[in-house]
Motif scaffolding. Sequence first.
Motif, PDB file in Angstrom:
ATOM      1  N   UNK A 186       0.904  -1.284   0.004  1.00  0.00           N
ATOM      2  CA  UNK A 186       0.083  -0.016  -0.033  1.00  0.00           C
ATOM      3  C   UNK A 186       0.742   1.253   0.020  1.00  0.00           C
ATOM      4  N   UNK A 187       0.626   2.167  -1.001  1.00  0.00           N
ATOM      5  CA  UNK A 187       1.566   3.218  -0.948  1.00  0.00           C
ATOM      6  C   UNK A 187       0.952   4.275  -2.189  1.00  0.00           C
ATOM      7  N   UNK A 188       1.274   5.529  -1.971  1.00  0.00           N
ATOM      8  CA  UNK A 188       0.924   6.592  -3.025  1.00  0.00           C
ATOM      9  C   UNK A 188       1.667   6.248  -4.190  1.00  0.00           C
ATOM     10  N   UNK A 189       0.884   5.914  -5.217  1.00  0.00           N
ATOM     11  CA  UNK A 189       1.382   5.738  -6.535  1.00  0.00           C
ATOM     12  C   UNK A 189       1.401   6.996  -7.488  1.00  0.00           C
ATOM     13  N   UNK A 190       0.449   7.824  -7.603  1.00  0.00           N
ATOM     14  CA  UNK A 190       0.389   9.214  -8.084  1.00  0.00           C
ATOM     15  C   UNK A 190      -0.213  10.008  -7.249  1.00  0.00           C
ATOM     16  N   UNK A 191       0.107  11.347  -7.760  1.00  0.00           N
ATOM     17  CA  UNK A 191      -0.328  12.717  -7.402  1.00  0.00           C
ATOM     18  C   UNK A 191      -0.560  13.786  -8.266  1.00  0.00           C
ATOM     19  N   UNK A 192      -1.685  13.781  -8.531  1.00  0.00           N
ATOM     20  CA  UNK A 192      -2.220  15.035  -9.579  1.00  0.00           C
ATOM     21  C   UNK A 192      -2.610  16.330  -9.004  1.00  0.00           C
ATOM     22  N   UNK A 193      -1.739  17.092  -9.557  1.00  0.00           N
ATOM     23  CA  UNK A 193      -1.948  18.419  -9.259  1.00  0.00           C
ATOM     24  C   UNK A 193      -2.505  19.577 -10.349  1.00  0.00           C
ATOM     25  N   UNK A 194      -3.395  20.058 -10.027  1.00  0.00           N
ATOM     26  CA  UNK A 194      -4.134  20.984 -10.926  1.00  0.00           C
ATOM     27  C   UNK A 194      -4.008  22.409 -10.492  1.00  0.00           C
ATOM     28  N   UNK A 195      -3.160  23.177 -11.017  1.00  0.00           N
ATOM     29  CA  UNK A 195      -2.954  24.590 -10.616  1.00  0.00           C
ATOM     30  C   UNK A 195      -3.803  25.371 -11.502  1.00  0.00           C
ATOM     31  N   UNK A 196      -4.572  26.301 -10.741  1.00  0.00           N
ATOM     32  CA  UNK A 196      -5.505  27.358 -11.453  1.00  0.00           C
ATOM     33  C   UNK A 196      -5.062  28.546 -11.073  1.00  0.00           C
ATOM     34  N   UNK A 197      -4.796  29.478 -11.955  1.00  0.00           N
ATOM     35  CA  UNK A 197      -4.372  30.893 -11.862  1.00  0.00           C
ATOM     36  C   UNK A 197      -5.598  31.923 -12.211  1.00  0.00           C
ATOM     37  N   UNK A 198      -5.760  32.763 -11.290  1.00  0.00           N
ATOM     38  CA  UNK A 198      -7.081  33.574 -11.535  1.00  0.00           C
ATOM     39  C   UNK A 198      -6.589  34.777 -12.602  1.00  0.00           C
ATOM     40  N   UNK A 199      -5.279  34.814 -12.750  1.00  0.00           N
ATOM     41  CA  UNK A 199      -4.971  35.978 -13.791  1.00  0.00           C
ATOM     42  C   UNK A 199      -4.596  35.169 -14.962  1.00  0.00           C
ATOM     43  N   UNK A 200      -5.277  35.531 -16.185  1.00  0.00           N
ATOM     44  CA  UNK A 200      -4.674  34.844 -17.442  1.00  0.00           C
ATOM     45  C   UNK A 200      -4.028  35.782 -18.191  1.00  0.00           C
ATOM     46  N   UNK A 201      -3.444  36.742 -17.605  1.00  0.00           N
ATOM     47  CA  UNK A 201      -2.700  37.723 -18.449  1.00  0.00           C
ATOM     48  C   UNK A 201      -1.026  37.508 -18.107  1.00  0.00           C
ATOM     49  N   UNK A 202      -0.885  36.535 -17.932  1.00  0.00           N
ATOM     50  CA  UNK A 202       0.661  36.259 -17.685  1.00  0.00           C
ATOM     51  C   UNK A 202       1.573  36.018 -19.169  1.00  0.00           C
ATOM     52  N   UNK A 203       2.682  36.780 -19.182  1.00  0.00           N
ATOM     53  CA  UNK A 203       3.518  36.443 -20.465  1.00  0.00           C
ATOM     54  C   UNK A 203       3.943  35.066 -20.575  1.00  0.00           C
ATOM     55  N   UNK A 204       4.426  34.998 -21.819  1.00  0.00           N
ATOM     56  CA  UNK A 204       5.035  33.325 -21.987  1.00  0.00           C
ATOM     57  C   UNK A 204       6.246  33.283 -21.147  1.00  0.00           C
ATOM     58  N   UNK A 205       7.055  34.357 -20.630  1.00  0.00           N
ATOM     59  CA  UNK A 205       8.276  34.152 -19.926  1.00  0.00           C
ATOM     60  C   UNK A 205       7.546  34.075 -18.479  1.00  0.00           C
ATOM     61  N   UNK A 206       6.838  34.676 -17.859  1.00  0.00           N
ATOM     62  CA  UNK A 206       5.976  34.288 -16.616  1.00  0.00           C
ATOM     63  C   UNK A 206       5.563  33.039 -16.628  1.00  0.00           C
ATOM     64  N   UNK A 207       5.015  32.599 -17.713  1.00  0.00           N
ATOM     65  CA  UNK A 207       4.429  31.201 -17.651  1.00  0.00           C
ATOM     66  C   UNK A 207       5.525  30.093 -17.455  1.00  0.00           C
ATOM     67  N   UNK A 208       6.758  30.334 -18.223  1.00  0.00           N
ATOM     68  CA  UNK A 208       7.662  29.585 -18.353  1.00  0.00           C
ATOM     69  C   UNK A 208       8.440  29.446 -16.729  1.00  0.00           C
TER      70      UNK A 208
END
Length: 134
Positions: A85-107
């Motif tokens: 018995x163990x953790x086999x996967x961890x799914x992380x969904x990150x939701x950002x309220x600001x959709x105006x990030x530049x490509x550099x900021x997203x990187x």
Amino acid sequence: MKTSEITYTGDLRTTSIHVKSGKEIITDAPTDNQGKGEAFSPTDLLATSLGNCMLTIVGIAARNHGFNIDGTKAEITKVMAENPRRVSEIHVELHFPDNNYTEKEKAIIERSAKTCPVAYSLHPDIKQEITFSY
């Protein structure tokens, strides 16, 4: 200096005290492993720590690069395996309220999230599935 002190309080429950702050966390065994499931399980905390670490490290990177991630949320899904018995996967969904990030900021965001200390500390057999929603 100690990080924490943990007491087994009975009935598959623990109480952990963060020594420096005095803050408390209670854990219960999950319902699928003889517990009440009334609090985080230890494996829930493991999976949740990944999301906490990612948001913290991305927050540091955002501060250092002059942009903001306030209000960003992480949704965590833990997948268990058997034998052992163990953790086999961890799914992380990150939701950002600001959709105006530049490509550099997203990187910067994505690189920072994927290189947080908890991500590096997990065993390589634990699959980390990370999604970014801007």
